[in-house]
Design an enzyme around this catalytic site. Structure first.
Site, short mmCIF file in Angstrom:
data_model
loop_
_atom_site.label_atom_id
_atom_site.label_comp_id
_atom_site.label_asym_id
_atom_site.label_seq_id
_atom_site.Cartn_x
_atom_site.Cartn_y
_atom_site.Cartn_z
N ILE A 10 0.82 -1.22 0.00
CA ILE A 10 0.00 0.00 0.00
C ILE A 10 0.85 1.27 0.00
O ILE A 10 0.33 2.38 -0.12
CB ILE A 10 -0.96 0.04 1.21
CG1 ILE A 10 -0.18 -0.10 2.54
CG2 ILE A 10 -2.02 -1.02 1.10
CD1 ILE A 10 -1.07 0.02 3.76
N GLY A 11 2.17 1.13 0.12
CA GLY A 11 3.01 2.32 0.09
C GLY A 11 4.48 1.94 0.08
O GLY A 11 4.87 0.88 0.57
N GLY A 13 8.53 3.80 0.37
CA GLY A 13 9.36 4.97 0.57
C GLY A 13 10.79 4.66 0.25
O GLY A 13 11.12 3.60 -0.30
N GLY A 14 11.68 5.59 0.59
CA GLY A 14 13.10 5.41 0.29
C GLY A 14 13.73 4.30 1.08
O GLY A 14 14.67 3.65 0.62
N MET A 15 13.22 4.04 2.29
CA MET A 15 13.85 3.05 3.15
C MET A 15 12.94 1.88 3.47
O MET A 15 13.39 0.80 3.83
CB MET A 15 14.29 3.74 4.46
CG MET A 15 15.17 2.91 5.35
SD MET A 15 15.98 3.87 6.65
CE MET A 15 14.62 4.67 7.44
N GLY A 16 11.62 2.06 3.37
CA GLY A 16 10.72 1.00 3.78
C GLY A 16 9.56 0.80 2.84
O GLY A 16 9.31 1.61 1.93
N GLU A 17 8.86 -0.29 3.07
CA GLU A 17 7.66 -0.63 2.31
C GLU A 17 6.54 -0.90 3.31
O GLU A 17 6.76 -1.50 4.36
CB GLU A 17 7.89 -1.88 1.46
CG GLU A 17 9.01 -1.73 0.45
CD GLU A 17 9.40 -3.06 -0.18
OE1 GLU A 17 9.79 -3.06 -1.36
OE2 GLU A 17 9.32 -4.10 0.53
N LYS A 33 5.07 -2.30 8.22
CA LYS A 33 6.14 -1.60 7.53
C LYS A 33 7.45 -2.35 7.77
O LYS A 33 7.81 -2.64 8.91
CB LYS A 33 6.28 -0.16 8.03
CG LYS A 33 7.33 0.65 7.25
CD LYS A 33 7.31 2.13 7.62
CE LYS A 33 8.31 2.90 6.76
NZ LYS A 33 8.29 4.35 7.03
N ASP A 138 10.54 15.86 8.06
CA ASP A 138 10.10 15.50 6.70
C ASP A 138 8.59 15.67 6.57
O ASP A 138 7.89 14.80 6.04
CB ASP A 138 10.50 14.05 6.39
CG ASP A 138 10.44 13.76 4.88
OD1 ASP A 138 10.43 14.73 4.09
OD2 ASP A 138 10.39 12.58 4.50
#
Length: 934
Positions: A10-11, A13-17, A33, A138
């Site tokens: 569902i999402g 990012g640069g470091m995680g899913e 996550k 951020d």
């Protein structure tokens, strides 16, 4: 990971899913996550990922998704949290970017009005994390999740860090030793070792230069989010490595999106938050939120409409000297002085701000600011509507709020002695008036009826000491009441048009506050219209029936109270107010009724003093906080004469305290308002207050309220074995009270020997109370010999001081028996006429009766003509010599009426008038109610 079944991604990012997952152990959906597989081998990133999870787990706030569990065993590094259905703020903003036409639903969702509460929730969350020492670093629309059920949460804590974290230095050292393949990392959306932290588009200028993050860097990011919410556009687009001159390219929101109708001040708030220099930004999130509060609450923004120059006659419709009216508040200066009066040429709106400065010397003799209805002002009726009177005496500024010529609020405050000039700001909006002196709130008043003033008036002596007057009106408020339109019609006395719109609003918002408020104002409109036309005011009652049992139920009774007030039905007015206050005591609209009680108190002090004591009692009982200490002193002065004429106040030498049960009993006695007596009795019993119990029995007995007297007697008998009074009360026992109660009952039943035996066992105070209760009955029933017998039995063993209290009754018996010699001797020895006798005193009345017995009617009339109060009790007793006084009794409070009837009867007997004349007063007394409501 065996506990969780991954459903879908569902999402990312640069470091995680982030995955939607099924928690098998708890049988629920969660958001899971985990660190990206290609980065899981990096120790520093694993450490940062876990730090993100722990920071989120430590923070507990509705705007932060709580962490269920954290796992770092082996290669699996992940944490779980609740799954919130919704969408990101970015997706909402993106849905309207560069679109010229929006659907009605999308237009509503992305309106300034809808966005501001969301932004405030975001700020509240950031304010919370700052209080915990955390910086997000951020903040951006992509990291704001909007739930389907109103949730607003901040996600992605990968860049977050504690402001004073010791590990920051350690991480910087670690970063210097770590090798990274930047080709695999999208550094615009993650924290990279050795690189700037955050998303460049939302980073503060100083952060791009490598300056350490602070609260103001988060404020900058919030400012950009607010900018996007206001404009539906981004202020600039920054490319990697490109330096930008912000000041040249960032347009204020109001210029970027003029079609969005952004209030100028709101535009300035956004620009202040994204100021290049951190020192120019808001100092804290709290300050930012405070700046937004007026818009969240629907408070108006002001723009100058006109500037009035005090000495420029062209600014004023009316500009003449006037003699200060006696109906204005009592001033330190003489109301006979001449003042300059100016009435504005320009009309003011329902929401108006008045600003000016004035010198201390100019206010020394007082100055007034008036908000006047146009029609009344043009007729020269300058004291309708609201007004404010300012005066300075001995370095103390006093401000009085006046409504229709009646002072309803007053406040004083010391000023700095060296202060020569001070600034005054007055805000009038719909039903609210606020007065600020030197930016500090001085007076706040809320009236729950529309204000009718649309002309500004000024009264002042020294024009030199007053600056120009700036008149501003509100624009751009985010929430404008739908009632404003009919209120405007009502202010212009266009009653039919106002009624049409009030009905439309009532029918358009069923079950909501707007609906019942419209119905209430509709009732007030019809009442005012009928009153102007001279019709039957009770016809307006039915319009308030519509509110019965609904969300605005208390307003039904407030409205009906207004009808009865204007119709002169005081008892019915009080019934309505009491019913609402008792039945709906916890209703949010009850403060409106409390405010109305306060206004009626001040109103009746000027118009009907007899009603004022009832409102004073109600406020003391229901909302004592509404009365200030200064007002307490004023009210004590007003009731001073009645206090001197009250037996239980004469017996107890302690001063009468305003906020006390004794004051409530005192007011109950004079008004005949017996509703609170049972509670006063219960309270006195619990406190073991012997004197208070005795006073309550006396009040019930002397007022003829036999039902209450017997009720208290039964209650006392039931607990007589349980109550023991403390040593400080001289070991007085309940038995003495019981002897007193039984003695009074024996007197009522004309068993005088039994009464004497019972009262012999009581202290003098109770004997005196019994004597006072009995003496009226004795004279009305012509049982004088029995009264004299009891009087003598009490007089003989009494001390000299105690005998002074009995002297009045002895003189009365001599007058009744036409023993002029004895009556004159006692009167002349103790109350000589050559001394100033207070007209409210019993001795003043007795002298009138003595003169009547001499047969000199001229002397009797001359004696009573000395009364200062033309329609006071003593003056009215004197008037009965030549005619009836029944038409004047409404000017008296309940107990005064009773005593006036009795003493008029007594005087006419002394004058040897015909039985037909004095019998009318006797019958009027006997038929008079035993309490306020009978």
């Amino acid at each position: 990971m065996q506990r969780y079944e991954l459903i879908r991604l569902i999402g990312k990012g640069g470091m995680g899913e982030v995955y939607l997952a099924h928690d098998k152990a708890c049988s629920r959906r969660v958001a899971l996550k985990r660190i990206r597989e290609d980065l899981s081998g990096n120790a520093l990133l694993r450490k940062r990922f876990l730090r993100e999870a722990k920071i989120a787990a430590d923070l507990i706030h509705p705007g932060i998704v709580p962490v269920y569990s954290i796992c770092s065993d082996g290669e699996a590094v992940y944490y779980t949290m609740p799954y919130i259905e919704g969408f990101s703020l970015k997706s909402l903003l993106k849905s309207v970017w560069q679109k010229e036409v929006l659907s009605k639903e999308l237009e509503e969702k992305t309106s300034v009005k809808s966005f501001l509460p969301i932004f405030d929730k975001i700020c509240a969350t950031v304010e919370y994390i700052h209080s915990k020492g955390v910086l997000h670093r951020d903040l951006k629309p992509d990291n704001i999740l909007l739930g389907l059920f109103g949730e607003v949460v901040i996600v992605d804590w990968g860049a977050a860090i504690f402001k004073h974290a010791k590990e920051l230095k350690l991480e910087q050292d670690d970063e210097a030793a770590v090798s990274f393949d930047e080709r695999n990392i999208c550094y615009s959306s993650m924290t990279i070792p050795g690189k700037i932290v955050g998303t460049p588009d939302y980073m503060a200028p100083e952060s791009l230069l490598g300056v350490e993050a602070s609260e103001k860097t988060d404020i900058y990011a919030l400012g950009l989010i607010l900018y996007q919410m206001l404009t539906l556009a981004f202020p600039y687009r920054r490319k990697k490595g490109r330096k930008l001159s912000y000041r040249d390219v960032v347009l204020p929101p109001i210029e970027m999106s003029p079609y969005r109708e952004i209030p100028p001040s709101l535009s300035q708030i956004a620009m202040k938050a994204i100021a290049i220099n951190p020192a120019d930004r808001f100092s804290s999130i709290q300050e930012l939120r405070q700046a937004l509060q007026p818009y969240l609450q629907g408070d108006p923004e002001w723009t100058v409409k006109a500037t009035l120059m005090a000495k420029e006659k062209s600014c004023w419709k009316y500009y003449d000297p006037i003699l200060l009216s006696r109906y204005f508040p009592v001033l330190a200066s003489s109301p006979a002085q001449w003042y300059n009066f100016m009435l504005s040429e320009v009309e003011i709106s329902a929401s108006t701000r008045v600003e000016y400065t004035v010198t201390k010397s100019a206010v020394h003799e007082g100055m007034g600011i008036l908000f006047l209805p146009s029609k009344e002002a043009e007729r020269g009726e300058f004291y309708c509507g609201y007004g404010l009177w300012f005066s300075v005496q001995n370095h103390e500024l006093t401000v009085s709020l006046i409504k229709n010529g009646i002072e309803i609020q007053k406040k004083s405050q010391e000023m700095i002695s060296q202060q020569y000039r001070f600034a005054i700001l007055i805000e009038k909006s719909d039903n609210r008036i606020a007065v600020f002196v030197e930016q500090a709130l001085f007076i706040l008043h809320i009236d729950y009826l529309p204000s009718l003033g649309n002309r500004l008036g000024v009264i002042i002596q020294d024009l030199q000491g007053m600056s120009n007057i700036a008149i501003s009106e509100s624009i751009g408020a985010l929430r404008v009441s739908c009632l404003a339109v009919p209120d405007a019609f009502l202010s212009e006395k266009l009653y039919d048009q106002a009624a049409i719109f009030y009905r439309k609003i009532r029918d358009s918002f069923p079950g909501r506050k707007e609906s019942y408020e419209a119905q209430f104002r509709l009732g007030v409109t019809l009442l005012t219209q009928i009153e102007e036309q001279g019709g039957d005011l009770t016809q307006a009652l039915s319009s308030f029936d519509y509110l019965h049992g609904g969300a605005g139920a208390p307003l039904e009774y407030l409205g009906k109270a207004l009808v009865y007030q204007r119709n002169g039905s005081f008892v019915e007015e009080i019934r309505c107010l009491l019913f609402a206050l008792k039945r709906y005591s916890q209703h949010p609209e009850i403060p409106r009724l409390e405010d109305h009680l306060c206004f009626r108190l001040y109103d009746s002090l000027h118009k009907h003093r007899s009603e004022a004591l009832v409102f004073m009692l109600l406020i003391l009982w229901i909302a004592p906080e509404k009365i200030s200490v200064r007002e307490e002193k004023r009210f004590l002065r007003i009731i001073y004469h009645k206090q001197q004429a009250t037996l239980f106040c004469q017996v107890d030498k302690a001063p009468l305290q305003f906020r006390s049960s004794k004051m409530e009993l005192f007011l109950s006695f004079w008004t005949g308002f017996s509703l609170f007596l049972p509670e006063l009795f219960r309270r006195a019993g619990e406190l073991r207050d012997y004197q208070a119990l005795a006073d309550i029995f006396y009040v019930a007995g002397v007022s003829g309220n036999r039902e209450a007297f017997m009720q208290f007697s039964t209650a006392l008998a039931n607990v007589s074995d349980e109550i023991t009074f403390p040593e400080s009360l001289h070991n007085q026992k309940v038995a003495e009270l019981m002897f007193f109660v039984k003695g009074v009952e024996a007197l009522r039943n004309k068993d005088y020997q039994k009464a004497k035996k019972l009262l012999w066992k009581t202290p003098f105070t109770l004997q005196l109370y019994a004597l006072d209760i009995f003496h009226i009955q004795a004279f009305l029933d012509e049982e004088i010999e029995s009264f004299i017998d009891l009087l003598q039995a009490i007089y003989d063993p009494a001390s000299e001081e105690e005998r002074d209290h009995i002297l009045v009754y002895i003189i009365q018996t001599h007058l009744w028996n036409r023993d002029l010699e004895r009556a004159y001797k006692l009167l002349n020895d103790r109350f000589p006429l050559d001394e100033e006798l207070a007209e409210y005193s019993e001795a003043f009345i007795l002298w009138g009766c003595y003169l009547a017995l001499t047969g000199d009617r001229v002397a009797v009339k001359a004696h009573f003509s000395r009364c200062r109060y033309k329609y006071g009790k003593s003056a009215l007793i004197g008037k009965c010599v030549d005619g009836d006084i029944f038409d004047y009794l409404d000017n008296l409070v309940w107990w005064e009426k009773k005593m006036t009837l009795f003493q008029s009867y007594f005087l006419l007997r002394c004058l040897n008038e015909s039985p037909r004349r004095y019998e009318k007063y006797r019958q009027a007394y006997l038929s008079m109610e035993n309490n306020f409501f009978d």
